[in-house]
Motif scaffolding. Sequence first.
Motif, PDB file in Angstrom:
ATOM      1  N   ALA A 189       8.094  -3.646   9.142  1.00  0.00           N
ATOM      2  CA  ALA A 189       6.737  -3.845   8.616  1.00  0.00           C
ATOM      3  C   ALA A 189       6.029  -2.508   8.437  1.00  0.00           C
ATOM      4  CB  ALA A 189       5.944  -4.753   9.556  1.00  0.00           C
ATOM      5  N   SER A 190       6.221  -1.619   9.400  1.00  0.00           N
ATOM      6  CA  SER A 190       5.631  -0.288   9.306  1.00  0.00           C
ATOM      7  C   SER A 190       6.185   0.473   8.105  1.00  0.00           C
ATOM      8  CB  SER A 190       5.912   0.491  10.595  1.00  0.00           C
ATOM      9  OG  SER A 190       5.535   1.853  10.467  1.00  0.00           O
ATOM     10  N   ALA A 235       7.557  -0.783   5.394  1.00  0.00           N
ATOM     11  CA  ALA A 235       7.140  -1.406   4.136  1.00  0.00           C
ATOM     12  C   ALA A 235       5.731  -0.981   3.748  1.00  0.00           C
ATOM     13  CB  ALA A 235       7.216  -2.926   4.261  1.00  0.00           C
ATOM     14  N   ASP A 236       4.866  -0.798   4.757  1.00  0.00           N
ATOM     15  CA  ASP A 236       3.506  -0.349   4.479  1.00  0.00           C
ATOM     16  C   ASP A 236       3.496   1.105   4.014  1.00  0.00           C
ATOM     17  OD1 ASP A 236       0.411  -0.865   4.997  1.00  0.00           O
ATOM     18  OD2 ASP A 236       0.906   1.111   5.831  1.00  0.00           O
ATOM     19  N   LYS A 267       2.302   3.734   5.373  1.00  0.00           N
ATOM     20  CA  LYS A 267       1.221   4.607   5.839  1.00  0.00           C
ATOM     21  C   LYS A 267       0.924   4.434   7.327  1.00  0.00           C
ATOM     22  CE  LYS A 267      -1.045   4.695   1.313  1.00  0.00           C
ATOM     23  NZ  LYS A 267      -2.309   4.412   0.572  1.00  0.00           N
ATOM     24  N   VAL A 268       1.731   3.622   7.988  1.00  0.00           N
ATOM     25  CA  VAL A 268       1.510   3.345   9.408  1.00  0.00           C
ATOM     26  C   VAL A 268       2.392   4.244  10.266  1.00  0.00           C
ATOM     27  CG1 VAL A 268       1.739   1.616  11.231  1.00  0.00           C
ATOM     28  CG2 VAL A 268       0.854   0.963   8.986  1.00  0.00           C
ATOM     29  N   TYR A 275       8.058  -8.439  12.885  1.00  0.00           N
ATOM     30  CA  TYR A 275       7.493  -8.111  11.573  1.00  0.00           C
ATOM     31  C   TYR A 275       6.111  -8.751  11.407  1.00  0.00           C
ATOM     32  CZ  TYR A 275       7.453  -6.947   6.596  1.00  0.00           C
ATOM     33  OH  TYR A 275       7.137  -6.410   5.374  1.00  0.00           O
ATOM     34  N   GLN A 312       2.552  -6.857  10.877  1.00  0.00           N
ATOM     35  CA  GLN A 312       1.903  -7.019   9.581  1.00  0.00           C
ATOM     36  C   GLN A 312       0.508  -7.610   9.720  1.00  0.00           C
ATOM     37  OE1 GLN A 312       3.335  -5.903   6.551  1.00  0.00           O
ATOM     38  NE2 GLN A 312       1.146  -6.110   6.058  1.00  0.00           N
ATOM     39  N   ILE A 319      -1.708  -4.826  10.770  1.00  0.00           N
ATOM     40  CA  ILE A 319      -1.956  -3.937   9.626  1.00  0.00           C
ATOM     41  C   ILE A 319      -2.995  -4.560   8.697  1.00  0.00           C
ATOM     42  CG2 ILE A 319      -0.946  -2.950   7.538  1.00  0.00           C
ATOM     43  CD1 ILE A 319       1.699  -2.680   9.102  1.00  0.00           C
ATOM     44  N   ASP A 320      -2.824  -5.836   8.361  1.00  0.00           N
ATOM     45  CA  ASP A 320      -3.748  -6.508   7.449  1.00  0.00           C
ATOM     46  C   ASP A 320      -5.163  -6.543   8.014  1.00  0.00           C
ATOM     47  OD1 ASP A 320      -1.641  -6.928   5.733  1.00  0.00           O
ATOM     48  OD2 ASP A 320      -1.355  -9.042   6.268  1.00  0.00           O
ATOM     49  N   ARG A 347      -6.617  -3.021   7.684  1.00  0.00           N
ATOM     50  CA  ARG A 347      -6.908  -2.667   6.287  1.00  0.00           C
ATOM     51  C   ARG A 347      -8.166  -3.390   5.780  1.00  0.00           C
ATOM     52  NH1 ARG A 347      -3.801   1.172   6.251  1.00  0.00           N
ATOM     53  NH2 ARG A 347      -1.605   1.150   5.640  1.00  0.00           N
TER      54      ARG A 347
END
Length: 317
Positions: free
Chosen positions: A23-24, A26-27, A29-30, A245, A249, A252-253, A256
Motif C-alpha cells: 500500500a505504501s 502504491a501511494d 509518497k508514504v 494493505y 490504505q 493514508i486515505d 490525505r
Amino acid sequence: MAFIYASTTQNPFQEMAFGAKAASAADGKVTLNAAAPTGVNGPAQVQLFRSAIRNSKDGIGLQSLAPDLFVRPLVQADDDDVPTVAVDAAPPPGTKTKLFIGNSNTEVGRALGQEFIKHVPAGTKGEVVIGNDIPGLRLLEQRIEGLTEVIKKERPELTIKGPLDSKSEPTDNYNAWNSIVKANPNAIAFLGVGGQDGVSLPLIQKQTGRKFLAGSCDIDPAALKAVKDGSLFALSSPEHWLKGYVALQLMIDAKRKGTKLPEGWWNPGTLVINSANIDEVMKRQVNEQSRTAFFKPIVDEQLANPTKYLKPLDQAN
C-alpha cells in the motif's frame, strides 16, 4: 507511518507487513516504518510501538499477539493524536482504537472443518488431534471453536483430542508436533490452526512415512507446496496480505482527506486453499508484484464499498 507487527520469523506476520508495504509503495509518497522483533517478544514490540509514536505521527497499524500489553501505548498514541488501527487481533478494552481490520477466525476454523469432513466418510470412527500454536490467544481459540463445531456436528463419531500446545516458533512447533504425533499413534488426523502447523505436519509425514490427514491455516510457502503434493488436504487462509494493505490504505486515505478513520470491524474475508485452486494461489504468492497484481481488484472493490465490509466492533469473531 508505521506498521508494527509481532515477529519477522513467521509467515502470517510477514504477509501482513508485505500488504502494508505494498500500500505504501502504491501511494509512492508514504514513508513506512515496518518493524517487528526477531521472534515473538511482546515487550520488545511495545518498545518499537513507542518509538513509532514519536516518529510515525501520521498513523500506526498494530498487529500483536499480546494486545493487552498495548493498552497504555495505544492510549498514549491517542493522547499524542497519532491515529491507530488494530490488525489481526482486536484492540484491547480500555483503548480509543476504534478500527479493527481482521478476518472472522471462527469462519477460518469452520472452513477448515468443512474441508476436513470431505475427506472423512460419514460414520467414520477415530481420533482427531487439534493443536494450538499459542494457547490463550483469542483469535486461535476462535478458529478452534469453529473447527470443532463443524466436526462435532458433521462427524459426531469422531473423538476430538486437544487442543494441545503445538508452539509457534518453527523449531518449537516441529518438535511439539513430532511429540504429539508419536504420542497418538492411532489418530487419523492432526489439525493445526496456526501458520507453522502446515509446515511441520507434512515434514513429519515425510520423515516418518506415517500417513494421516493433515490440515492447517495460513499460507507459508512450504505449506502451499504440501497442498500441491497432497500431504495437506487444505489450508484455511485468513488472507493476511489484504489486512495489512487495507489497514495502511485507510490510514493514508484519512490523512490525505483530513478525515477520521472509519470505526468498526473490517472483515476482508477468508479463502480455502485446496487442490482446486492451489496453482492460482502459488502463482499469486511468487513475489510482491504478483501479490499486488492479484489483489488489486479485490482491494479496489473493498475500498469502494466500505459499508459492505464494516460491522460493529463488538461483532468481531
